[in-house]
Design a protein around this motif. Sequence first.
Motif, mmCIF file in Angstrom:
data_model
loop_
_atom_site.group_PDB
_atom_site.id
_atom_site.type_symbol
_atom_site.label_atom_id
_atom_site.label_comp_id
_atom_site.label_asym_id
_atom_site.label_seq_id
_atom_site.Cartn_x
_atom_site.Cartn_y
_atom_site.Cartn_z
ATOM 1 N N TYR A 1 0.819 -1.284 0.004
ATOM 2 C CA TYR A 1 -0.279 0.009 0.087
ATOM 3 C C TYR A 1 0.903 1.194 0.006
ATOM 4 C CZ TYR A 1 -3.890 -2.915 0.694
ATOM 5 O OH TYR A 1 -5.165 -3.867 0.814
ATOM 6 N N LEU B 1 1.279 3.877 -2.974
ATOM 7 C CA LEU B 1 1.338 5.483 -2.722
ATOM 8 C C LEU B 1 2.456 6.252 -3.178
ATOM 9 C CD1 LEU B 1 -0.030 8.059 -1.237
ATOM 10 C CD2 LEU B 1 1.048 7.219 0.879
ATOM 11 N N LEU C 1 -4.924 4.030 4.131
ATOM 12 C CA LEU C 1 -4.836 3.535 2.827
ATOM 13 C C LEU C 1 -5.708 1.969 2.704
ATOM 14 C CD1 LEU C 1 -1.351 4.049 1.597
ATOM 15 C CD2 LEU C 1 -3.400 5.200 1.056
ATOM 16 N N LEU D 1 -7.838 7.097 0.742
ATOM 17 C CA LEU D 1 -6.513 7.625 0.351
ATOM 18 C C LEU D 1 -6.879 9.106 -0.134
ATOM 19 C CD1 LEU D 1 -4.346 7.772 -2.157
ATOM 20 C CD2 LEU D 1 -6.095 7.222 -3.885
ATOM 21 N N VAL E 1 -5.143 10.575 2.861
ATOM 22 C CA VAL E 1 -3.883 10.468 2.727
ATOM 23 C C VAL E 1 -3.206 11.702 1.910
ATOM 24 C CG1 VAL E 1 -1.913 8.963 2.213
ATOM 25 C CG2 VAL E 1 -3.766 7.997 3.398
ATOM 26 N N TYR F 1 -3.719 5.563 -8.536
ATOM 27 C CA TYR F 1 -3.386 4.556 -7.229
ATOM 28 C C TYR F 1 -3.968 3.162 -7.392
ATOM 29 C CZ TYR F 1 -3.630 2.951 -2.430
ATOM 30 O OH TYR F 1 -3.545 2.349 -1.182
#
Length: 215
Positions: free
Chosen positions: A50, A54, A163, A168, A171, A199
């Motif tokens: 994850y 990212l 995540l 997302l 983040v 992503y």
Amino acid sequence: MGRLVRIGLLAGMALAVLQYIRNPDARSPFDPRWESFDPAPLVMEGGDPYIRALMRTISYSEANDPQPYSLIYGGDRITDLSRHPDRCVPIVAGPNVGDCTTAAGRYQFITTTWEEQAHFYHPDPDGWWLWRAYSFAPEHQDQVVHDWLNDPYAWGVDLGTLLRDGQLADVLYILSPTWTSLGYGIETNDLSSSLPYIYEQVLQEELTQVEELSF
């Protein structure tokens, strides 16, 4: 914050669509060409899939280039990756036009940020006494960013957990003061609204790679 961030993300997507209607020659976030675009894989091996996804998403917006590790702001290349180049290049567009930036590498580290984070996360202890001596090799750029993003004390929250929970947007909002092209910063670009799609694409690639290695 999660609800507000999602509202902001939807607003950004709506603006991107409006811009596309006004300028059909521009690339739309819904253009099928996005589906086949593959941001460059990471050089480093292992790590949280994850966080890896990212990292690839951040670099897609910050250094959208087939060879991102050697990229300097403005399009020049780093010829010596033994350390950060620390070259201040004039900014030609955006809110900081007229200033200069030392942004370099896959994650467009400015010199001071690289020095600070390499001090904590670089895997090579030989550079501890002189931060600029830290190798700027691709695997080291990746390792520093991976361990930085994976450190909950650095961000006040566990980004990997967010995540995995599908947060997302939250983040990207948290990271936007550091990487200003992520959709909530001062240098949103024409790729920013497509980051959720990018992503999800690279996350599936990273998860598939983990599954293949487990057999």
